[in-house]
Design a protein around this motif. Structure first.
Motif, PDB file in Angstrom:
ATOM      1  N   PRO A 197      16.762  26.231 -16.440  1.00 43.17           N
ATOM      2  CA  PRO A 197      16.102  27.365 -15.800  1.00 43.17           C
ATOM      3  C   PRO A 197      17.075  28.116 -14.895  1.00 43.17           C
ATOM      4  CG  PRO A 197      14.796  25.357 -15.572  1.00 43.17           C
ATOM      5  CD  PRO A 197      16.139  24.945 -16.088  1.00 43.17           C
ATOM      6  N   ILE A 198      16.924  29.424 -14.814  1.00 40.17           N
ATOM      7  CA  ILE A 198      17.708  30.160 -13.837  1.00 40.17           C
ATOM      8  C   ILE A 198      17.129  29.882 -12.445  1.00 40.17           C
ATOM      9  CG2 ILE A 198      18.400  31.926 -15.490  1.00 40.17           C
ATOM     10  CD1 ILE A 198      16.346  33.808 -14.251  1.00 40.17           C
ATOM     11  N   MET A 199      17.858  30.284 -11.410  1.00 38.63           N
ATOM     12  CA  MET A 199      17.494  29.911 -10.041  1.00 38.63           C
ATOM     13  C   MET A 199      16.126  30.463  -9.641  1.00 38.63           C
ATOM     14  SD  MET A 199      20.049  28.128  -8.939  1.00 38.63           S
ATOM     15  CE  MET A 199      21.818  27.867  -9.120  1.00 38.63           C
ATOM     16  N   LEU A 200      15.315  29.610  -9.040  1.00 39.59           N
ATOM     17  CA  LEU A 200      13.985  30.005  -8.564  1.00 39.59           C
ATOM     18  C   LEU A 200      14.009  30.216  -7.057  1.00 39.59           C
ATOM     19  CD1 LEU A 200      11.816  27.398 -10.506  1.00 39.59           C
ATOM     20  CD2 LEU A 200      12.346  29.734 -11.200  1.00 39.59           C
ATOM     21  N   HIS A 201      13.129  31.087  -6.584  1.00 36.08           N
ATOM     22  CA  HIS A 201      12.967  31.303  -5.148  1.00 36.08           C
ATOM     23  C   HIS A 201      11.551  30.892  -4.777  1.00 36.08           C
ATOM     24  CE1 HIS A 201      13.635  33.238  -1.203  1.00 36.08           C
ATOM     25  NE2 HIS A 201      12.355  33.552  -1.285  1.00 36.08           N
ATOM     26  N   GLU A 202      11.443  29.891  -3.918  1.00 39.16           N
ATOM     27  CA  GLU A 202      10.136  29.390  -3.524  1.00 39.16           C
ATOM     28  C   GLU A 202       9.663  30.082  -2.248  1.00 39.16           C
ATOM     29  OE1 GLU A 202       9.628  25.224  -3.454  1.00 39.16           O
ATOM     30  OE2 GLU A 202      10.698  24.873  -5.335  1.00 39.16           O
ATOM     31  N   GLU A 203       8.404  30.505  -2.254  1.00 40.72           N
ATOM     32  CA  GLU A 203       7.836  31.170  -1.093  1.00 40.72           C
ATOM     33  C   GLU A 203       7.382  30.135  -0.071  1.00 40.72           C
ATOM     34  OE1 GLU A 203       4.715  33.658  -2.467  1.00 40.72           O
ATOM     35  OE2 GLU A 203       6.015  34.885  -3.739  1.00 40.72           O
ATOM     36  N   ARG A 204       7.474  30.521   1.207  1.00 36.41           N
ATOM     37  CA  ARG A 204       6.986  29.647   2.276  1.00 36.41           C
ATOM     38  C   ARG A 204       5.634  30.171   2.760  1.00 36.41           C
ATOM     39  NH1 ARG A 204       7.807  32.389   6.923  1.00 36.41           N
ATOM     40  NH2 ARG A 204       9.432  33.987   6.970  1.00 36.41           N
ATOM     41  N   PRO A 205       4.869  29.352   3.462  1.00 38.90           N
ATOM     42  CA  PRO A 205       3.553  29.798   3.951  1.00 38.90           C
ATOM     43  C   PRO A 205       3.682  31.029   4.844  1.00 38.90           C
ATOM     44  CG  PRO A 205       3.778  27.418   4.160  1.00 38.90           C
ATOM     45  CD  PRO A 205       5.128  27.928   3.768  1.00 38.90           C
ATOM     46  N   MET A 206       2.705  31.916   4.736  1.00 44.48           N
ATOM     47  CA  MET A 206       2.715  33.166   5.504  1.00 44.48           C
ATOM     48  C   MET A 206       2.105  32.931   6.884  1.00 44.48           C
ATOM     49  SD  MET A 206       1.299  36.816   4.089  1.00 44.48           S
ATOM     50  CE  MET A 206       2.177  36.562   2.547  1.00 44.48           C
ATOM     51  N   THR A 207       2.782  33.435   7.926  1.00 48.72           N
ATOM     52  CA  THR A 207       2.285  33.270   9.292  1.00 48.72           C
ATOM     53  C   THR A 207       1.310  34.389   9.643  1.00 48.72           C
ATOM     54  OG1 THR A 207       4.032  34.606  10.322  1.00 48.72           O
ATOM     55  CG2 THR A 207       4.510  32.266   9.937  1.00 48.72           C
ATOM     56  N   MET A 208       0.557  34.192  10.721  1.00 50.41           N
ATOM     57  CA  MET A 208      -0.371  35.216  11.181  1.00 50.41           C
ATOM     58  C   MET A 208       0.370  36.474  11.606  1.00 50.41           C
ATOM     59  SD  MET A 208      -3.453  36.090  11.444  1.00 50.41           S
ATOM     60  CE  MET A 208      -4.229  34.479  11.148  1.00 50.41           C
ATOM     61  N   ASP A 243      44.354  35.852  -9.290  1.00 50.64           N
ATOM     62  CA  ASP A 243      43.332  36.692  -9.925  1.00 50.64           C
ATOM     63  C   ASP A 243      42.204  37.027  -8.950  1.00 50.64           C
ATOM     64  OD1 ASP A 243      44.588  36.866 -12.336  1.00 50.64           O
ATOM     65  OD2 ASP A 243      43.226  35.514 -13.414  1.00 50.64           O
ATOM     66  N   ARG A 244      41.561  38.162  -9.199  1.00 52.89           N
ATOM     67  CA  ARG A 244      40.316  38.522  -8.515  1.00 52.89           C
ATOM     68  C   ARG A 244      39.175  38.289  -9.503  1.00 52.89           C
ATOM     69  NH1 ARG A 244      41.487  43.279  -6.875  1.00 52.89           N
ATOM     70  NH2 ARG A 244      41.925  42.704  -4.712  1.00 52.89           N
ATOM     71  N   VAL A 245      38.210  37.449  -9.125  1.00 55.83           N
ATOM     72  CA  VAL A 245      37.165  36.994 -10.042  1.00 55.83           C
ATOM     73  C   VAL A 245      35.795  37.427  -9.513  1.00 55.83           C
ATOM     74  CG1 VAL A 245      36.079  34.985 -11.119  1.00 55.83           C
ATOM     75  CG2 VAL A 245      38.563  35.017 -10.722  1.00 55.83           C
ATOM     76  N   PHE A 246      35.036  38.101 -10.351  1.00 57.84           N
ATOM     77  CA  PHE A 246      33.663  38.492 -10.010  1.00 57.84           C
ATOM     78  C   PHE A 246      32.702  37.396 -10.420  1.00 57.84           C
ATOM     79  CE2 PHE A 246      29.578  40.097 -11.584  1.00 57.84           C
ATOM     80  CZ  PHE A 246      29.083  40.679 -10.420  1.00 57.84           C
ATOM     81  N   ILE A 247      31.710  37.114  -9.565  1.00 59.71           N
ATOM     82  CA  ILE A 247      30.647  36.156  -9.875  1.00 59.71           C
ATOM     83  C   ILE A 247      29.317  36.896  -9.887  1.00 59.71           C
ATOM     84  CG2 ILE A 247      29.485  34.025  -9.221  1.00 59.71           C
ATOM     85  CD1 ILE A 247      31.943  33.258  -7.611  1.00 59.71           C
ATOM     86  N   GLN A 248      28.603  36.851 -10.999  1.00 60.71           N
ATOM     87  CA  GLN A 248      27.269  37.431 -11.056  1.00 60.71           C
ATOM     88  C   GLN A 248      26.370  36.704 -10.060  1.00 60.71           C
ATOM     89  OE1 GLN A 248      25.372  37.092 -14.874  1.00 60.71           O
ATOM     90  NE2 GLN A 248      23.862  38.684 -14.464  1.00 60.71           N
ATOM     91  N   GLY A 249      25.425  37.440  -9.452  1.00 59.48           N
ATOM     92  CA  GLY A 249      24.701  36.875  -8.328  1.00 59.48           C
ATOM     93  C   GLY A 249      23.232  36.600  -8.549  1.00 59.48           C
ATOM     94  N   THR A 250      22.567  36.359  -7.452  1.00 57.27           N
ATOM     95  CA  THR A 250      21.151  36.022  -7.324  1.00 57.27           C
ATOM     96  C   THR A 250      20.766  34.934  -8.333  1.00 57.27           C
ATOM     97  OG1 THR A 250      20.444  37.906  -8.712  1.00 57.27           O
ATOM     98  CG2 THR A 250      20.603  38.274  -6.356  1.00 57.27           C
ATOM     99  N   ALA A 251      19.638  35.099  -9.007  1.00 53.40           N
ATOM    100  CA  ALA A 251      19.144  34.037  -9.892  1.00 53.40           C
ATOM    101  C   ALA A 251      20.060  33.763 -11.068  1.00 53.40           C
ATOM    102  CB  ALA A 251      17.748  34.402 -10.405  1.00 53.40           C
TER     103      ALA A 251
END
Length: 428
Positions: A180-191, A23-31
């Protein structure tokens, strides 16, 4: 929560019994990655053979891309994330170069017909309709064309407005989860990122329609737009950086021509605050990628300002944004869709924004792309390029003029070498 009697609720192990060898199976993505269903299917690796997974970026651990599961499951990715990168660059995986705007054609034209779609949805409303949540993108055409649909129903999935709804009658098997659905954590912003954000923001006009991705550079741009007015958003994705501008009334969408007064997107990734914002919010219109990334629709909006990035750019303006040499790092995605749409828009601007060097100090502005590198965006499509050293516009410039312009925004440590290589390349 009332579940319609027509919906077949079972266990994950029983639900994935619908999947057969070959079979060919689709997986919904991102969060919205349906991890429980994917893991349950991986548990059947000893009895299944030659099952192909097709998807864009997914979140979480992709067991099917690791041993011993990858002996039974093959990855065929339309956009490569970190969880499948090693697999895709091996003999047990594959990558399909395709614009995000055209992936739906692979399903709808039976070029890659789908046997099963694995998705995650909200509980059904009183009319029996579930929401695809924050990932409508290519999930909607996958659901509409797959022979079988297996869904995990999760009360923590945001019920989003737009086209991402399916009726329970379209679901063949379902399981219940509550997480909870998948979270994306931000990293500190550089100069460096802050400087790039400042330069990019100087190109954005009042009334512009924005497209941006996820990460610190788009967020740095958005931080500098607090004095702008009447901005609109038509993008393939958005994240938390937009929320302050919406709260301050800066993003109104009133000058847009396509879905006036609404944010148009096909997926969203970010914090729980972002997911709470899009839940039952008619201001945000989730469409499939065939709509959001349609160049004809993008260009209809005024002053489209598309902000994208690059892994490297050569002195003529060729952009590589998806490979590191021959190593497949990400994917073509929607960069070309929006670069072209922006340049054709009345008053539009296509912008490539990137640091001048990598974390290892290697110049991202190069005389030639690395051997094996893919050209994501051609030099004929590239206009504005931004680094922490400034902005150049390549439109209308010949090859030598482009080289000089790009060298002017390269890291100072690399400019002398680039000048010598440019002289040799152009026979000066």
């Amino acid at each position: 929560m009332s579940i319609p009697s027509t919906l077949n609720i079972t266990t994950a192990a029983d639900a994935v019994e619908l999947v057969k060898s070959g079979d060919r199976v689709f997986i919904q993505g991102t969060a919205m990655t349906p991890t429980e269903l994917v893991d349950a299917l991986c548990d059947r690796y000893q009895e299944l053979k030659n099952v192909e997974f097709i998807h864009i970026h997914t979140e979480g651990v992709a067991k099917y891309a690791e041993a011993p599961y990858n002996e039974s499951f093959q990855t065929n990715s339309c956009f490569v994330g970190g969880n499948v990168r090693k697999n895709v660059n091996s003999r047990s995986g594959g990558y399909i170069p395709v614009f995000l705007s055209e992936i739906h054609l692979l399903f709808r034209r039976n070029i890659l017909p789908l046997d099963v779609a694995l998705i995650q949805v909200s509980p059904p409303d009183k009319h029996g309709y579930c929401s695809l949540g924050t990932s409508v993108d290519i999930a909607l055409p996958a659901v509409q064309t797959a022979k079988k649909v297996i869904a995990q129903i999760n009360p923590q999935v945001p019920r989003t407005h737009g086209d991402g709804i399916i009726h329970v009658s379209e679901i063949d098997q379902a399981i219940m989860v509550d997480r909870p659905i998948m979270l994306h954590e931000e990293r500190p912003m550089t100069m460096v990122e802050k400087k790039i954000g400042y330069f990019v923001s100087s190109l954005i006009e009042n009334g512009a329609t924005l497209q941006m991705g996820i990460g610190n550079i788009p967020n740095a741009v958005l931080l500098n737009l607090n004095n702008h007015q009447r901005l609109g958003v038509h993008t393939e994705m958005f994240s938390d950086g937009l929320l302050p501008l919406i709260e301050r009334g800066i993003v109104t969408g009133e000058e847009k021509k396509i879905k006036t007064g609404k944010i148009v997107t096909c997926f969203a990734v970010g914090s729980q605050k972002l997911y709470d914002f899009v839940d039952d919010n008619p201001f945000v219109d989730f469409k499939e990628a065939a709509f959001t990334n349609d160049t004809a629709l993008i260009r209809a909006n005024p002053k489209v300002t598309a902000i994208n990035s690059a892994i490297e750019i050569d002195l003529t303006g060729q952009i590589c944004a998806d490979t590191i040499g021959k190593y497949q790092f990400s994917g073509v995605g929607g960069q070309m869709d929006f670069m072209r749409g922006a340049t054709l828009s009345e008053g539009g601007k296509a912008i490539i924004a990137m640091p001048s060097i990598t974390n290892k100090g290697i110049s991202k502005i190069t005389s030639f792309l690395q051997p094996g590198a893919g050209v994501t965006t051609t030099r004929a499509h590239v206009h504005h390029v931004v680094t922490e050293y400034g902005v150049v516009d390549l439109f209308g410039k010949n090859l030598l003029q482009r080289a000089k312009a790009l060298i002017s925004i390269a890291h100072p440590d690399h400019r002398e070498r680039l000048e010598k290589e440019a002289a040799e390349r152009f026979g000066l």
